[in-house]
Each structure stands twice: as C-alpha cells, then as structure tokens.
Design an enzyme around this catalytic site. Structure first.
Site, PDB file in Angstrom:
ATOM      1  N   TYR A   1      56.105  45.525  63.126  1.00  7.46           N
ATOM      2  CA  TYR A   1      55.617  46.070  61.872  1.00  7.46           C
ATOM      3  C   TYR A   1      56.075  46.756  60.955  1.00  7.46           C
ATOM      4  O   TYR A   1      55.819  47.102  60.170  1.00  7.46           O
ATOM      5  CB  TYR A   1      54.540  46.097  62.729  1.00  7.46           C
ATOM      6  CG  TYR A   1      52.919  46.188  61.932  1.00  7.46           C
ATOM      7  CD1 TYR A   1      52.958  44.822  61.620  1.00  7.46           C
ATOM      8  CD2 TYR A   1      52.147  47.349  62.377  1.00  7.46           C
ATOM      9  CE1 TYR A   1      51.045  44.836  61.030  1.00  7.46           C
ATOM     10  CE2 TYR A   1      51.802  47.665  61.581  1.00  7.46           C
ATOM     11  CZ  TYR A   1      50.867  45.950  61.150  1.00  7.46           C
ATOM     12  OH  TYR A   1      49.208  46.586  60.551  1.00  7.46           O
TER      13      TYR A   1
ATOM     14  N   LYS B   1      50.198  52.228  58.620  1.00  8.49           N
ATOM     15  CA  LYS B   1      48.696  52.229  59.236  1.00  8.49           C
ATOM     16  C   LYS B   1      48.937  53.917  60.142  1.00  8.49           C
ATOM     17  O   LYS B   1      47.494  54.063  60.002  1.00  8.49           O
ATOM     18  CB  LYS B   1      48.688  51.613  60.438  1.00  8.49           C
ATOM     19  CG  LYS B   1      48.549  49.879  59.180  1.00  8.49           C
ATOM     20  CD  LYS B   1      47.597  49.602  59.078  1.00  8.49           C
ATOM     21  CE  LYS B   1      47.221  48.390  58.679  1.00  8.49           C
ATOM     22  NZ  LYS B   1      46.388  47.687  57.332  1.00  8.49           N
TER      23      LYS B   1
ATOM     24  N   GLY C   1      39.986  43.564  48.649  1.00 10.55           N
ATOM     25  CA  GLY C   1      40.410  42.490  49.456  1.00 10.55           C
ATOM     26  C   GLY C   1      40.573  41.605  50.011  1.00 10.55           C
ATOM     27  O   GLY C   1      41.667  40.726  50.675  1.00 10.55           O
TER      28      GLY C   1
HETATM   29  P1  NAD Z   1      44.667  39.135  52.458  1.00  3.95           P
HETATM   30  O1  NAD Z   1      46.535  39.263  52.526  1.00  3.95           O
HETATM   31  O2  NAD Z   1      44.479  38.612  52.703  1.00  3.95           O
HETATM   32  O3  NAD Z   1      45.161  40.800  52.072  1.00  3.95           O
HETATM   33  C1  NAD Z   1      45.604  41.361  51.974  1.00  3.95           C
HETATM   34  C2  NAD Z   1      44.838  41.826  50.549  1.00  3.95           C
HETATM   35  O4  NAD Z   1      45.907  43.186  50.021  1.00  3.95           O
HETATM   36  C3  NAD Z   1      44.979  40.743  49.296  1.00  3.95           C
HETATM   37  O5  NAD Z   1      44.050  40.695  49.246  1.00  3.95           O
HETATM   38  C4  NAD Z   1      45.619  41.097  48.400  1.00  3.95           C
HETATM   39  O6  NAD Z   1      45.970  41.401  47.327  1.00  3.95           O
HETATM   40  C5  NAD Z   1      45.341  43.207  48.898  1.00  3.95           C
HETATM   41  N1  NAD Z   1      46.686  43.951  48.203  1.00  3.95           N
HETATM   42  C6  NAD Z   1      47.891  44.553  48.459  1.00  3.95           C
HETATM   43  N2  NAD Z   1      48.227  44.873  47.741  1.00  3.95           N
HETATM   44  C7  NAD Z   1      47.075  45.671  46.707  1.00  3.95           C
HETATM   45  C8  NAD Z   1      47.472  45.920  45.077  1.00  3.95           C
HETATM   46  N3  NAD Z   1      48.758  46.803  44.611  1.00  3.95           N
HETATM   47  N4  NAD Z   1      45.307  46.251  44.883  1.00  3.95           N
HETATM   48  C9  NAD Z   1      44.942  45.871  45.154  1.00  3.95           C
HETATM   49  N5  NAD Z   1      44.804  44.948  46.532  1.00  3.95           N
HETATM   50  C10 NAD Z   1      46.334  44.854  47.134  1.00  3.95           C
HETATM   51  O7  NAD Z   1      45.452  40.028  54.361  1.00  3.95           O
HETATM   52  P2  NAD Z   1      44.584  40.202  55.694  1.00  3.95           P
HETATM   53  O8  NAD Z   1      45.074  39.667  57.543  1.00  3.95           O
HETATM   54  O9  NAD Z   1      42.920  39.974  55.202  1.00  3.95           O
HETATM   55  O10 NAD Z   1      44.731  41.528  55.507  1.00  3.95           O
HETATM   56  C11 NAD Z   1      43.450  42.804  55.420  1.00  3.95           C
HETATM   57  C12 NAD Z   1      43.539  44.171  56.123  1.00  3.95           C
HETATM   58  O11 NAD Z   1      43.819  43.577  57.782  1.00  3.95           O
HETATM   59  C13 NAD Z   1      45.012  45.036  55.674  1.00  3.95           C
HETATM   60  O12 NAD Z   1      44.833  45.992  55.460  1.00  3.95           O
HETATM   61  C14 NAD Z   1      46.058  44.220  56.382  1.00  3.95           C
HETATM   62  O13 NAD Z   1      46.691  45.737  57.654  1.00  3.95           O
HETATM   63  C15 NAD Z   1      45.177  44.426  58.041  1.00  3.95           C
HETATM   64  N6  NAD Z   1      44.707  43.643  59.534  1.00  3.95           N
HETATM   65  C16 NAD Z   1      45.049  42.159  59.427  1.00  3.95           C
HETATM   66  C17 NAD Z   1      45.509  41.840  60.257  1.00  3.95           C
HETATM   67  C18 NAD Z   1      46.526  40.267  61.086  1.00  3.95           C
HETATM   68  O14 NAD Z   1      46.687  39.862  61.121  1.00  3.95           O
HETATM   69  N7  NAD Z   1      45.796  40.050  59.848  1.00  3.95           N
HETATM   70  C19 NAD Z   1      45.460  42.125  61.356  1.00  3.95           C
HETATM   71  C20 NAD Z   1      45.507  44.140  61.343  1.00  3.95           C
HETATM   72  C21 NAD Z   1      44.981  44.837  60.502  1.00  3.95           C
END
Ligand code: NAD
Length: 255
Positions: A155, A162, A13
């Site tokens: 969302y 989720k 990720g």
């Molecule tokens: P980010 O965009 O940096 O990370 C998301 C990652 O998912 C990226 O690295 C992307 O390449 C990867 N991804 C998407 N589709 C994919 C696939 N088919 N195969 C492999 N990888 C794939 O954003 P983030 O905010 O760091 O997200 C990371 C996690 O945290 C996610 O699950 C997101 O829902 C969760 N999250 C984010 C927040 C926020 O506000 N940013 C809050 C709560 C939870």
C-alpha cells in the site's frame, strides 16, 4: 418517506459502475437524495454521464481535484443551481503505479506529493468551498483504508496519504462542528475497482480478508454505500471525526 428526501449533494469519484462512489450514489438515490456528479476527464465523462442520468441527475461537471479552481467551479455551479447543499462524498485517490510498486523508501518526492495532493489535500479545498453552501449544516464523507493505520504490504505511499486524510478528517470535524457540519471517513476493506488495480497482490488481499476477517468474506460496494448513507443522513447527527470501518471486522483481528 426516504431517509434523504429533500437532501442534495455532490459525489466526486465515480469512474465506472464498480466505483465505490457509485455504490454510495445508488444508496443515496434509493433513499431519496438528489445528486450531482463530477468526472475527472473526457474519457470518464462517457461513463459517468449515463450512470448519473440513470439516477435522474442532471448536474454532471468536470473536476480534477488537483486544481482549486476546478473544485471552486463545481461548488459555484451548485450554488447557482441549488443554492445550498447537504452533503459531499469525496471518493478520489491517486498515486503513480511506479511509486506504489516500489519499496516505500524508494518513493519519489514528486510521487509522494502527487499522492498527498490528490488523495488527502483535495478534501481540504473541497470542504472549504462546500462550507458556504451548508448554511444549515451538512455531512462530508471520504474513503480511507486500513493502510492509514497499519503498514499494509504494497500500500506504500497511499497508506501515508490515507493517514494524512484521516488526520484531516479529525481537524476538519473539530473546526466545522460548531457549524453543524460533520466530517467522517469510511475505511473500506479491499474491493475490486479501477483504483485497486494499482495495488500489488490485490487478489491476495481479498483472499486474506476472506480467511481472517470475523465475517469470513470481503465487503461489497453496496455495504460501503450503506455505511456512507448512515454517515451522510440524519441517523448519524451525533457522529463526527470518526473513521468508520466497513471491513467485516478485519481491522480488529487481522492477525
Ligand atoms: P475508482 O478507481 O473507481 O475511483 C477512484 C476515483 O478517483 C476515480 O473516479 C478517479 O477518476 C478519481 N480520481 C483520480 N484522480 C483524480 C483527480 N486528479 N481528480 C478527480 N478525480 C480523480 O476506485 P475506488 O476503489 O472506488 O476508489 C474510491 C476511493 O475509495 C479512493 O479514495 C480509494 O482509495 C478508496 N478505497 C478503495 C478501496 C478498494 O479496495 N477499492 C478500499 C478502501 C478505500
């Protein structure tokens, strides 16, 4: 002695240095863990390689989590190089921008399935292929959000994904507990990342959190990293199936 000395694991990720997964990676590295990374595609490989290299990582593998074969290939490579692993970080999610923007009732069947597949189901095969490498036990952490529990505006389909992810955490934790493999989620408050840019009115969500959370501020990637470190380390050996909120207390006092 670092908390994670002698421990090895893989992080799914990282897209760039704002990714939550990167915040987790930095904390794990500082605590002494050895890390492997995956990247989604060639465009992201260019960003992930230098970041992983800066933490001394040499195992950097492609993986689209929509493919069981690609997930299996990652763990096969880890088995060949390391034999066993201690932890997995699942920090991936995806939904079509159009499906996020639409009212929830207008979510397409295809978009619903895609969000579920990448954001929730992927934890299942990831765990399945990690299990044989965790013969001495291990810890798996995924990333969730309050939209799993409450109907958070904008969302939409991702909230439903989720919710499935959080339920999967509980079922996997119940199944794998006897093998000393723990499965938990961190439910993070809003943080400005690439994925977050797909959520409508995101700035307003940051603002609401500053106004209404008990800590009166948003949380940082580093804070999510520290909580993940706790869940991935031996500090939390008695904890599994938990949704661990890192949101300044917003979930208890959003109103
Ligand atoms: P980010 O965009 O940096 O990370 C998301 C990652 O998912 C990226 O690295 C992307 O390449 C990867 N991804 C998407 N589709 C994919 C696939 N088919 N195969 C492999 N990888 C794939 O954003 P983030 O905010 O760091 O997200 C990371 C996690 O945290 C996610 O699950 C997101 O829902 C969760 N999250 C984010 C927040 C926020 O506000 N940013 C809050 C709560 C939870």
């Amino acid at each position: 002695m670092g908390l994670m000395d002698g421990k090895r694991g893989v992080i799914f990720g990282v897209a760039n240095d704002r990714s939550i997964a990167w915040g987790v990676a930095q904390q794990l590295h500082e605590a002494g863990a050895e890390l492997a990374f995956t990247y989604l595609n060639e465009a992201l490989e260019k960003r992930v390689r230098p970041l992983a290299g800066s933490l001394g990582s040499t195992i950097i593998l492609p993986c689209d989590v929509g493919s069981d074969d690609e997930i299996a290939a990652v763990f096969k490579e880890l088995e060949q190089q390391w034999g066993t692993i201690d932890f997995v970080v699942h920090a991936v999610a995806f939904a079509n921008r159009e499906d996020l923007k639409r009212p929830f009732s207008q979510t397409s069947r295809e978009g619903f399935n895609l969000a579920m597949d990448i954001s929730a189901y992927s934890l299942v095969p990831m765990t399945r292929y990690a299990m044989p490498l965790m013969s001495a036990g291990g810890s798996i952490v995924t990333m969730s959000y309050l939209g799993a529990m409450l109907a958070v505006p904008d969302y939409n389909v991702m909230g439903v994904a989720k919710a499935a992810l959080e339920a999967s955490v509980r079922y996997l934790a119940a199944e794998l507990g006897p093998q000393k493999i723990r499965v938990n989620a961190v439910s993070a408050g809003p943080i400005k990342t690439l994925a977050a840019s797909g959520i409508g009115n995101f700035k307003q969500k940051l603002h609401t959190m500053e106004e209404r959370s008990p800590l009166r501020r948003t949380v940082t990637q580093e804070e999510v990293g520290k909580a993940s470190l706790y869940l991935l380390s031996d500090l939390s050996t008695g904890v599994t199936g938990e949704i661990h909120y890192v949101d300044g207390g917003f979930n208890i006092s959003a109103l």
